[in-house]
Design an enzyme around this catalytic site. Structure first.
Site, PDB file in Angstrom:
ATOM      1  CG  ASN A   9      -1.779   1.234   1.477  1.00 50.66           C
ATOM      2  OD1 ASN A   9      -1.772   1.956   0.621  1.00 50.66           O
ATOM      3  ND2 ASN A   9      -2.425   1.625   2.595  1.00 50.66           N
ATOM      4  CD1 TRP A  10       3.397   0.925  -3.020  1.00 49.90           C
ATOM      5  CD2 TRP A  10       3.339   1.996  -4.865  1.00 49.90           C
ATOM      6  NE1 TRP A  10       3.949   0.015  -3.824  1.00 49.90           N
ATOM      7  CE2 TRP A  10       4.159   0.861  -5.147  1.00 49.90           C
ATOM      8  CE3 TRP A  10       3.246   2.816  -5.990  1.00 49.90           C
ATOM      9  CZ2 TRP A  10       4.648   0.443  -6.367  1.00 49.90           C
ATOM     10  CZ3 TRP A  10       3.982   2.542  -7.147  1.00 49.90           C
ATOM     11  CH2 TRP A  10       4.412   1.321  -7.412  1.00 49.90           C
ATOM     12  CE  LYS A  11       0.050   3.538   4.654  1.00 46.98           C
ATOM     13  NZ  LYS A  11       0.123   3.576   6.377  1.00 46.98           N
ATOM     14  CG  HIS A  95      -5.801   1.758   5.452  1.00 44.94           C
ATOM     15  ND1 HIS A  95      -5.184   2.370   6.136  1.00 44.94           N
ATOM     16  CD2 HIS A  95      -4.717   0.732   5.190  1.00 44.94           C
ATOM     17  CE1 HIS A  95      -4.005   2.570   6.651  1.00 44.94           C
ATOM     18  NE2 HIS A  95      -3.700   1.366   6.070  1.00 44.94           N
ATOM     19  CD  GLU A  97      -2.973   5.428   7.024  1.00 48.92           C
ATOM     20  OE1 GLU A  97      -2.968   5.480   5.756  1.00 48.92           O
ATOM     21  OE2 GLU A  97      -1.825   4.945   7.442  1.00 48.92           O
ATOM     22  CD  GLU A 167      -3.220  -2.680   7.291  1.00 50.16           C
ATOM     23  OE1 GLU A 167      -2.345  -3.036   6.925  1.00 50.16           O
ATOM     24  OE2 GLU A 167      -3.953  -1.671   7.090  1.00 50.16           O
ATOM     25  N   GLY A 173       2.612   1.926  10.739  1.00 54.68           N
ATOM     26  CA  GLY A 173       3.575   3.101  10.640  1.00 54.68           C
ATOM     27  C   GLY A 173       4.317   3.329  12.043  1.00 54.68           C
ATOM     28  CB  SER A 212       5.449  -2.094  12.105  1.00 54.31           C
ATOM     29  OG  SER A 212       4.753  -0.927  12.432  1.00 54.31           O
ATOM     30  N   GLY A 233       2.706  -1.355   4.439  1.00 53.56           N
ATOM     31  CA  GLY A 233       2.857   0.188   4.173  1.00 53.56           C
ATOM     32  C   GLY A 233       4.492   0.632   3.651  1.00 53.56           C
ATOM     33  N   GLY A 234       4.927   1.190   4.653  1.00 51.81           N
ATOM     34  CA  GLY A 234       6.333   1.772   4.837  1.00 51.81           C
ATOM     35  C   GLY A 234       7.419   0.930   3.905  1.00 51.81           C
TER      36      GLY A 234
END
Ligand code: PEP
Length: 253
Positions: A9-11, A95, A97, A167, A173, A212, A233-234
């Site tokens: 997920n490149w956000k 998600h 967020e 998640e 993150g 993470s 993510g990251g």
């Protein structure tokens, strides 16, 4: 054997040039495995260009969100049919967020999940609790509410064409990964919740862990019986980091 899905997920990161470089790196190093599927979810503006680069590779394309509506006067929204049109096979829904920052309720998430299915996309339904909810021993209650909203609208059969991502919000993150035991317990709970309705759907559905995940902790997570890959993510923003996670999945198969 359900196999593994390792999804990036490149956000809201990158640029045209950066997404091209990232996807080229992933394609170049993608392990060949029938049992491990790789997926990238770039921001909307880069989907078409990334789709072009992915052509002929085994790496799949997904989006990070879609509208619950089919078409019409919804300025700024993106329909599932448009995502299909540019080559997406998957779409992330719910998600944390979006639930928190865009105030997406479980009911709206369920509508988006159904909208994805209606146009042939595979929804990746994200569920997870905050730290306060975990500390109040409400993890399962939160997951049940998020899952039941989808079950009520779409039924258990819908999960034959869907993926679930657990998640924990406190792990996203933050560098604070759930322990393999904590993650497996929740994954088992999710699968067991589907099992009581339809054992074969429950057996077939992939449940990813997200929060993470890195090359160093992926093997410990993925070697649990109910963890079928990761939503990353990251660590999906650098091809080497993402590929190290993919390799951890391949090593377990
Ligand atoms: C995510 O946002 O879905 C996620 C899991 O992020 P990270 O891997 O950076 O924790």
């Amino acid at each position: 054997m359900r196999g593994y899905l390792v999804a990036g997920n490149w956000k809201m990161n990158g640029s045209n040039a950066a997404s091209a470089e990232l996807v080229d790196g992933i394609i170049a190093g993608a392990p060949e495995s029938e049992l491990v599927e790789l997926l990238v979810c770039p921001p909307f503006p880069y989907l078409s260009a990334v789709a072009e680069r992915l052509r002929g590779s085994g790496v799949r394309l997904g989006a990070q969100n879609l509208s619950q509506h089919d078409s019409g006067a919804y300025t700024g929204e993106i329909a599932g049919s448009m995502l299909r049109d540019v080559g997406c096979e998957y779409v992330i829904v719910g998600h944390s967020e979006r639930r928190a920052l865009m105030r997406e309720s479980s009911r709206i998430v369920a509508q988006k999940f159904q909208a994805a299915l209606d146009c042939g996309l595979i929804p990746i339904l994200c569920v997870g609790e905050t730290l306060e909810q975990r500390e109040a021993a409400d993890t399962e209650g939160v997951i049940d509410e998020q899952l039941n909203a989808v079950l009520d609208l779409s039924g258990v059969e819908a999960f034959s064409n869907a993926v679930i991502a657990y998640e924990p919000v406190w792990a996203i993150g933050t560098g604070m990964t759930a322990t393999p035991g904590q993650a497996q317990d929740v994954h088992r709970h999710i699968r067991a919740s589907l099992e009581v309705i339809d054992a074969s759907v429950a057996e077939g559905v992939k449940i990813l862990y997200g929060g993470s995940v890195k090359g160093e902790n992926a093997a410990g997570l993925f070697s649990n019986p109910d963890i079928d890959g990761g939503l990353i993510g990251g660590a999906s923003l650098k091809s080497d980091d993402f590929l190290a996670i993919a390799e951890a999945a391949v090593a377990i198969c």
